[in-house]
Write a protein that holds these residues in place. Structure first.
Motif, PDB file in Angstrom:
ATOM      1  N   ALA A 142      12.985 -45.252   2.870  1.00  0.00           N
ATOM      2  CA  ALA A 142      12.620 -43.966   3.446  1.00  0.00           C
ATOM      3  C   ALA A 142      11.959 -44.190   4.794  1.00  0.00           C
ATOM      4  O   ALA A 142      11.421 -45.270   5.078  1.00  0.00           O
ATOM      5  CB  ALA A 142      11.677 -43.222   2.505  1.00  0.00           C
ATOM      6  N   TYR A 184       9.138 -42.524   7.605  1.00  0.00           N
ATOM      7  CA  TYR A 184       7.998 -41.624   7.729  1.00  0.00           C
ATOM      8  C   TYR A 184       7.628 -41.432   9.196  1.00  0.00           C
ATOM      9  O   TYR A 184       6.957 -42.277   9.796  1.00  0.00           O
ATOM     10  CB  TYR A 184       6.778 -42.184   6.983  1.00  0.00           C
ATOM     11  CG  TYR A 184       6.860 -42.071   5.492  1.00  0.00           C
ATOM     12  CD1 TYR A 184       6.275 -41.000   4.824  1.00  0.00           C
ATOM     13  CD2 TYR A 184       7.524 -43.032   4.744  1.00  0.00           C
ATOM     14  CE1 TYR A 184       6.348 -40.900   3.432  1.00  0.00           C
ATOM     15  CE2 TYR A 184       7.609 -42.928   3.362  1.00  0.00           C
ATOM     16  CZ  TYR A 184       7.010 -41.867   2.716  1.00  0.00           C
ATOM     17  OH  TYR A 184       7.091 -41.775   1.338  1.00  0.00           O
ATOM     18  N   ASP A 232       4.573 -41.011  -1.315  1.00  0.00           N
ATOM     19  CA  ASP A 232       5.682 -40.301  -1.950  1.00  0.00           C
ATOM     20  C   ASP A 232       6.218 -39.321  -0.914  1.00  0.00           C
ATOM     21  O   ASP A 232       6.772 -39.742   0.090  1.00  0.00           O
ATOM     22  CB  ASP A 232       5.253 -39.622  -3.256  1.00  0.00           C
ATOM     23  CG  ASP A 232       3.927 -38.882  -3.118  1.00  0.00           C
ATOM     24  OD1 ASP A 232       3.618 -38.390  -2.013  1.00  0.00           O
ATOM     25  OD2 ASP A 232       3.204 -38.766  -4.116  1.00  0.00           O
ATOM     26  N   ARG A 233       6.074 -38.032  -1.130  1.00  0.00           N
ATOM     27  CA  ARG A 233       6.507 -37.081  -0.097  1.00  0.00           C
ATOM     28  C   ARG A 233       5.634 -37.191   1.140  1.00  0.00           C
ATOM     29  O   ARG A 233       6.096 -36.996   2.263  1.00  0.00           O
ATOM     30  CB  ARG A 233       6.467 -35.650  -0.644  1.00  0.00           C
ATOM     31  CG  ARG A 233       7.105 -34.614   0.294  1.00  0.00           C
ATOM     32  CD  ARG A 233       7.030 -33.219  -0.295  1.00  0.00           C
ATOM     33  NE  ARG A 233       5.656 -32.748  -0.387  1.00  0.00           N
ATOM     34  CZ  ARG A 233       5.001 -32.171   0.622  1.00  0.00           C
ATOM     35  NH1 ARG A 233       5.570 -32.029   1.813  1.00  0.00           N
ATOM     36  NH2 ARG A 233       3.758 -31.744   0.451  1.00  0.00           N
ATOM     37  N   ARG A 271       7.716 -37.820   4.453  1.00  0.00           N
ATOM     38  CA  ARG A 271       8.903 -38.607   4.108  1.00  0.00           C
ATOM     39  C   ARG A 271      10.181 -37.953   4.624  1.00  0.00           C
ATOM     40  O   ARG A 271      10.360 -36.742   4.552  1.00  0.00           O
ATOM     41  CB  ARG A 271       8.977 -38.763   2.587  1.00  0.00           C
ATOM     42  CG  ARG A 271      10.069 -39.702   2.083  1.00  0.00           C
ATOM     43  CD  ARG A 271      10.094 -39.693   0.562  1.00  0.00           C
ATOM     44  NE  ARG A 271      11.063 -40.634   0.020  1.00  0.00           N
ATOM     45  CZ  ARG A 271      10.737 -41.806  -0.532  1.00  0.00           C
ATOM     46  NH1 ARG A 271       9.476 -42.172  -0.607  1.00  0.00           N
ATOM     47  NH2 ARG A 271      11.675 -42.605  -1.008  1.00  0.00           N
TER      48      ARG A 271
END
Length: 242
Positions: free
Chosen positions: A5, A7, A164-165, A189
């Motif tokens: 992911a 960020y 996480d998110r 994210r």
């Protein structure tokens, strides 16, 4: 292709002593499994490379092997557990990682420990082994010269929950019952896709060079404000970092 992911994030540094000073910088970070780093289309590979030489002693064949060597020297066995890594990737062959964080898990998925790997602008590295609470909080002594305006003393009070998110990290330097320095990293994210990577690169081109240059520029500004420079002690390689 591609995994992990991205960020997009804002990094802030706030000094309250010996003089107040703040900086704010926008960039992006990767959250990856070091055992399965992102696989990019050939045309995008210069924008994100993850090299073992950029972490720990730089001599292990993989990032995971370097981490295991460091942990084994401290009596910790990952035993095949998973690892999540927050870091900057190499961009066109250049990287500078002020902070890389590894969240280590047991084979059943439960948290084992956290490793915070710090790089300074002198090309030195130091890792802090943390036993964080369920909220990601941990305290450790400061053992590494980072800023030329702070000596190697005091303690770090960190909050490093696994992202996480949201990405939400905080590091306080505590000295003489005060907090003269605080760093934060805040982000949201995004999927680790080729399109997202290209958009972030165009928004923050050559991000690792910019981060390195910004730290040095702010150091010059602090020096011109007559902040006293602290002597840099000889760096000693940690056990398991060879």
């Amino acid at each position: 292709m591609v995994s992990g992911a991205l960020y997009p994030c804002t990094i802030t540094h706030v000094r309250t002593a010996p003089r107040r000073y703040a900086l704010r910088h926008r960039t992006y970070l990767w959250l990856i499994d070091p055992d399965r780093p992102p696989r990019l289309p050939a045309v995008l590979r210069p924008l994100a490379r993850f090299d073992a030489r950029d972490h720990f002693g730089g001599t292990a064949p993989t990032v995971r092997a370097g981490l295991e060597r460091f942990l084994t020297a401290r009596g910790i066995d990952l035993a095949g557990g998973s690892v999540t890594m927050l870091t900057q990737a190499r961009v066109f062959g250049h990287v500078f990682n002020p902070l890389t964080v590894y969240w280590c898990h047991r084979p059943d998925g439960s948290p084992l420990c956290v490793v915070a790997e710090v790089h300074n602008t002198y090309g030195e590295r130091h890792c802090y082994l943390l036993r964080a609470d369920p909220d990601g909080r941990a305290v450790t002594g400061k053992d590494f010269y980072v800023s030329p305006f702070f000596p190697v003393d005091g303690a770090y009070r960190m909050r490093l929950p696994e992202p996480d998110r949201r990405l939400n990290l905080t590091v306080h330097l505590e000295r003489e019952q005060a907090r003269p320095f605080t760093a934060t990293v805040r982000g949201t994210r995004r999927p680790g896709t080729p399109g997202q990577l290209l958009r972030l690169f165009l928004r923050h081109p050559f991000s690792t060079v910019v981060v390195s240059a910004a730290i040095r520029l702010h150091g010059v500004r602090l020096f011109l404000r007559r902040l006293p420079v602290q002597p840099r002690p000889r760096h000693r390689t940690q056990e398991g970092m060879q």
